[in-house]
Structures are given as structure tokens and as C-alpha cells.
Design an enzyme around this catalytic site. Structure first.
Site, PDB file in Angstrom:
ATOM      1  N   ASP A  31       0.858  -1.188   0.000  1.00  0.00           N
ATOM      2  CA  ASP A  31       0.000   0.000   0.000  1.00  0.00           C
ATOM      3  C   ASP A  31       0.889   1.232   0.000  1.00  0.00           C
ATOM      4  OD1 ASP A  31      -2.127   1.978   0.759  1.00  0.00           O
ATOM      5  OD2 ASP A  31      -3.279   0.161   1.142  1.00  0.00           O
ATOM      6  N   SER A  36      -5.224   5.947   2.231  1.00  0.00           N
ATOM      7  CA  SER A  36      -5.437   5.115   3.426  1.00  0.00           C
ATOM      8  C   SER A  36      -4.413   5.546   4.473  1.00  0.00           C
ATOM      9  CB  SER A  36      -5.277   3.631   3.084  1.00  0.00           C
ATOM     10  OG  SER A  36      -3.971   3.378   2.601  1.00  0.00           O
ATOM     11  N   ASP A  58       4.297   2.232  -4.242  1.00  0.00           N
ATOM     12  CA  ASP A  58       3.349   2.530  -5.313  1.00  0.00           C
ATOM     13  C   ASP A  58       3.520   1.430  -6.363  1.00  0.00           C
ATOM     14  OD1 ASP A  58       2.022   3.463  -7.543  1.00  0.00           O
ATOM     15  OD2 ASP A  58       2.864   5.493  -7.443  1.00  0.00           O
ATOM     16  N   ALA A  81      -5.876  -2.497  -4.813  1.00  0.00           N
ATOM     17  CA  ALA A  81      -5.368  -1.136  -5.017  1.00  0.00           C
ATOM     18  C   ALA A  81      -5.964  -0.516  -6.271  1.00  0.00           C
ATOM     19  CB  ALA A  81      -3.845  -1.173  -5.124  1.00  0.00           C
ATOM     20  N   GLY A  82      -6.368   0.738  -6.160  1.00  0.00           N
ATOM     21  CA  GLY A  82      -6.899   1.437  -7.325  1.00  0.00           C
ATOM     22  C   GLY A  82      -7.652   2.677  -6.906  1.00  0.00           C
ATOM     23  N   SER A 124     -16.611  -4.829  -9.700  1.00  0.00           N
ATOM     24  CA  SER A 124     -17.712  -4.038  -9.152  1.00  0.00           C
ATOM     25  C   SER A 124     -18.985  -4.324  -9.929  1.00  0.00           C
ATOM     26  CB  SER A 124     -17.346  -2.559  -9.287  1.00  0.00           C
ATOM     27  OG  SER A 124     -18.484  -1.766  -9.089  1.00  0.00           O
ATOM     28  N   TYR A 149     -14.150   5.221 -14.188  1.00  0.00           N
ATOM     29  CA  TYR A 149     -13.831   4.275 -13.107  1.00  0.00           C
ATOM     30  C   TYR A 149     -14.399   2.896 -13.448  1.00  0.00           C
ATOM     31  CZ  TYR A 149     -14.893   1.500  -9.049  1.00  0.00           C
ATOM     32  OH  TYR A 149     -15.043   0.422  -8.211  1.00  0.00           O
ATOM     33  N   LYS A 153     -12.764  -1.176 -14.610  1.00  0.00           N
ATOM     34  CA  LYS A 153     -13.136  -2.516 -14.118  1.00  0.00           C
ATOM     35  C   LYS A 153     -13.546  -3.408 -15.291  1.00  0.00           C
ATOM     36  CE  LYS A 153     -12.508  -1.546  -9.739  1.00  0.00           C
ATOM     37  NZ  LYS A 153     -11.278  -2.021  -9.073  1.00  0.00           N
ATOM     38  N   PHE A 178     -21.213  -5.403  -4.650  1.00  0.00           N
ATOM     39  CA  PHE A 178     -22.337  -4.478  -4.654  1.00  0.00           C
ATOM     40  C   PHE A 178     -21.956  -3.299  -3.735  1.00  0.00           C
ATOM     41  CE2 PHE A 178     -25.330  -5.978  -7.753  1.00  0.00           C
ATOM     42  CZ  PHE A 178     -24.609  -7.059  -8.214  1.00  0.00           C
TER      43      PHE A 178
END
Ligand code: UDP
Length: 342
Positions: A31, A36, A58, A81-82, A124, A149, A153, A178
Site C-alpha cells: 500500500d 489510506s 506505489d 489497489a486502485g 464491481s 472508473y 473494471k 455491490f
């Protein structure tokens, strides 16, 4: 298994790391703490009694990532990560495509070099676009998204599927989340968005503790029971356990396969606010404003495939989600920034 978890300090990542450690797996978190907090690592240790290994890197820094990957020598990877803010992605698409695709390429190249072929990918429900009526099933085939975004995905699901079809030996889970909300029952980890929350639940929580005056309800003229948007909210701990279930079944699954992680039930904006009011024991003011561009009226999962193939099912209801979300927010009104031990 030794599992490398990218984005392991984030909201879903941190809960998944806890679930992995509790199941006896070893974890290395990668991370860069861009979105975060390092405090999360302390909190994970407080909950589990185990301090996961950490590489503060990174993913786009391929040389540094190679060193970290070689040192960890993981059996499997969970890739969280994203960048994930829908509105921001429409304002700066290049940043989103470069970041989300580039970091995944860096990861996949390292996995290929080291012969690690088991991957759980954060996808997602946004990949369903408006192609189906709920409940959404994985069989639909075609994917689409209404913002950059979501397109990252869609593209990454396709890229991962192509790689798995072209090269033998891959085991890839495409987990379509969800709406994860709530927090760990300890109150030690939860969602800590930077700036104004884009999502409903963290916004409601910030209103409930007085950080913001009222919730804006984005439209009450949808064709739903009470006119407000309906979503499939899932407790983040159920979601985390879904990752562990997928990881542990992946050896038996050749290639790439998608699973929905949801509860199969829709809850309206007004119903969600009412659940948080009950949990907090206070009124949460709200104002109806116009619809938000691109929002669908209703979205929820068909959970048949995950139940049958992963042996996993969400067990926590909206009241549990509100209780655990409220506990987290009440104990950490300013999120991880309240932690003064660092
Ligand atoms: N929503 C709202 N006010 C907010 C944020 C969201 O009324 O401040 C509504 C939104 O229109 C949708 C639901 O809450 O019906 C969930 O939105 P969220 O952004 O959390 O998730 P997503 O739209 O990505 O499913």
C-alpha cells in the site's frame, strides 16, 4: 497460503486482511497510503494479534514492486489497489485509466515473472451498466459502465479473462461487489473517506456525528417503493469473508470466473437512513435534491453462483451494518486521523 494484498490498508482491504489472518493465512500488504492510513496496520494487529508484513510501495514503481514481490514470494494475490471515485474519474479519465490499468499491468508482470497464477480481483457491480434488470446475474456476458472508473473494471476483467484464456495455469476470481458498508465489530477499522464522501453510508455517518448538517437524497421520484434509489448493501465483513472463500476455492477453478458478492436484497436511501437513525438513537436530517447524473434506480445481486460455487453467503443484515458502521464512526469521529499514537 501466503497472500500478497495490494491496497490492504483500504476499507475492504483491511477487513479482508483481518479475515485472512483469522483463517491462518500469512499476509503481506502492499500500500502507498495515498488514500489510506498507516494506523490501519496497528489496528489490524490489535484485532488479530498478528502484524502483517508491509511494503510501502506505489504499484506503478515496477522496480520497487519487483523487489517487494520477490521478497514476499506469495502463493496468491488479492488486488484491491486502485482509484475509485466515480465523479473524479469523469473529471480526469486519463489519471484513472493510467493508474488502474498501469498498476494492474505492473502486478501481472511480476506475477508472470514469478509464476504466481492465483489472483482475486476487485471488480464491481458497476460492470453491469444498465444492461440488465436486477437481480444481476454473472451470465449476462456483455459488460459496460457509465464512467471511466467503471470502464477500468470492465477493461481489467476483459484483460484478465484474455490472459487466463491464453495461458494455462491461471486461477482468477473476478469479484463483483455491490455496496459494501459497515465496519469491523471491534470499532477499530471502518471506512475513512478523504474529503466529502461520495457514497451514501459514510455521508450518513458523518451527518450522524454532526460533521455535516444533513444528507442530500439524490431524487425521490424513481420507480421504486418509496421513490428513492435502491442498492444491495453488504456488510464489509461478509464481503471480506467472500474473498477468503474465493481464494480457498480458486485452485479448483481453471481460468477466470466472475462471482457477485451481494446479499440479493435492495434497500432504499430512506430505509438506509432510518437504519442508521435506529443504530445511533438520533435523528439524521435529510433534504431531497435532484437525481445524481448516471445513477440507476435499482441494483441488486443474484447470489446463486457465489452460494453454489464458493459456499459463501452474506449473513449480516442492514441493522448489523448500521450498528457496526455507527460504532466505528462514534469511536473514530475523524477516522484514523484521531489516532495520536503515530
Ligand atoms: N445517494 C444519495 N445521497 C448521497 C449519496 C448517494 O441519495 O449523498 C444515493 C444514490 O443516488 C444511490 C444510493 O444513495 O441511490 C447509493 O449511492 P452510492 O454512491 O453509495 O453507491 P452507488 O451509486 O455507487 O451504488
Amino acid at each position: 497460503m501466503h497472500v500478497l494484498v495490494t491496497g490492504g490498508a483500504g476499507f475492504i482491504g483491511s477487513h479482508t486482511v483481518v479475515a485472512l489472518l483469522e483463517r491462518g493465512h500469512d499476509v503481506t500488504i502492499v500500500d502507498d497510503f495515498e488514500n489510506s492510513s498507516p494506523v490501519v496496520i496497528d489496528r489490524i494487529e490489535q484485532i488479530t494479534g498478528i502484524r502483517p508484513a508491509l511494503a510501502e510501495i506505489d504499484l506503478l514503481d515496477e522496480d520497487a514492486f519487483e523487489v517487494a514481490f520477490a521478497a514476499a514470494a506469495p502463493d496468491a494475490v488479492i488486488h484491491f489497489a486502485g482509484l475509485k471515485a466515480v465523479g473524479e474519474s469523469s473529471a480526469d479519465p486519463l489519471r484513472y485509466y493510467a493508474h488502474n490499468l498501469g498498476s494492474t499491468f505492473s502486478l501481472l508482470k511480476a506475477m508472470k515473472r514469478h509464476g504466481t497464477q492465483t489472483l482475486v480481483f476487485s471488480s464491481s457491480a458497476t460492470v453491469y451498466g444498465d444492461l440488465q434488470e436486477p437481480p444481476y446475474t454473472e451470465e449476462g456476458g456483455r459488460l459496460d459502465a457509465t464512467n471511466p472508473y467503471g470502464m477500468t473494471k470492465v477493461m481489467l476483467e476483459r484483460i484478465l479473462s484474455d490472459i487466463a484464456a491464453a495461458e494455462p495455469g491461471w486461477h482468477i476470481a473476478l469479484l463483483r461487489y455491490f455496496n459494501p458498508i459497515g465496519g469491523h465489530e471491534s470499532g477499530l477499522i471502518g471506512e475513512d473517506p478523504s474529503g466529502i464522501p461520495n457514497n451514501l453510508a459514510p455521508y450518513v455517518l458523518q451527518v450522524s456525528i454532526g460533521r455535516r448538517p444533513h444528507v442530500n437524497i439524490f431524487g425521490d421520484d424513481y420507480p421504486t417503493a418509496d421513490g428513492t434509489g435502491e442498492r444491495d448493501y453488504i456488510h464489509v465483513v461478509d464481503l471480506a469473508q467472500g474473498h477468503v472463500a474465493a481464494l480457498e476455492r480458486l485452485a479448483e477453478v481453471d481460468g477466470a470466473r466472475a462471482w457477485n458478492l451481494g446479499t440479493g436484497h435492495g434497500t432504499s436511501v430512506k430505509q438506509l437512513i432510518a437504519a442508521f437513525e435506529s443504530a445511533a438513537g438520533r435523528t439524521i436530517p435529510s433534504v431531497v435534491v435532484p437525481r445524481r447524473d448516471g445513477d440507476l434506480p435499482r441494483s441488486w445481486a443474484d447470489t446463486t453462483r457465489a452460494e453454489a460455487e464458493l459456499g459463501w453467503k452474506a449473513t449480516r443484515d442492514i441493522a448489523d451494518m448500521a450498528r457496526d458502521g455507527w460504532r466505528w464512526q462514534q469511536r473514530n469521529p475523524n477516522g484514523f486521523a484521531d489516532d495520536r499514537t503515530r
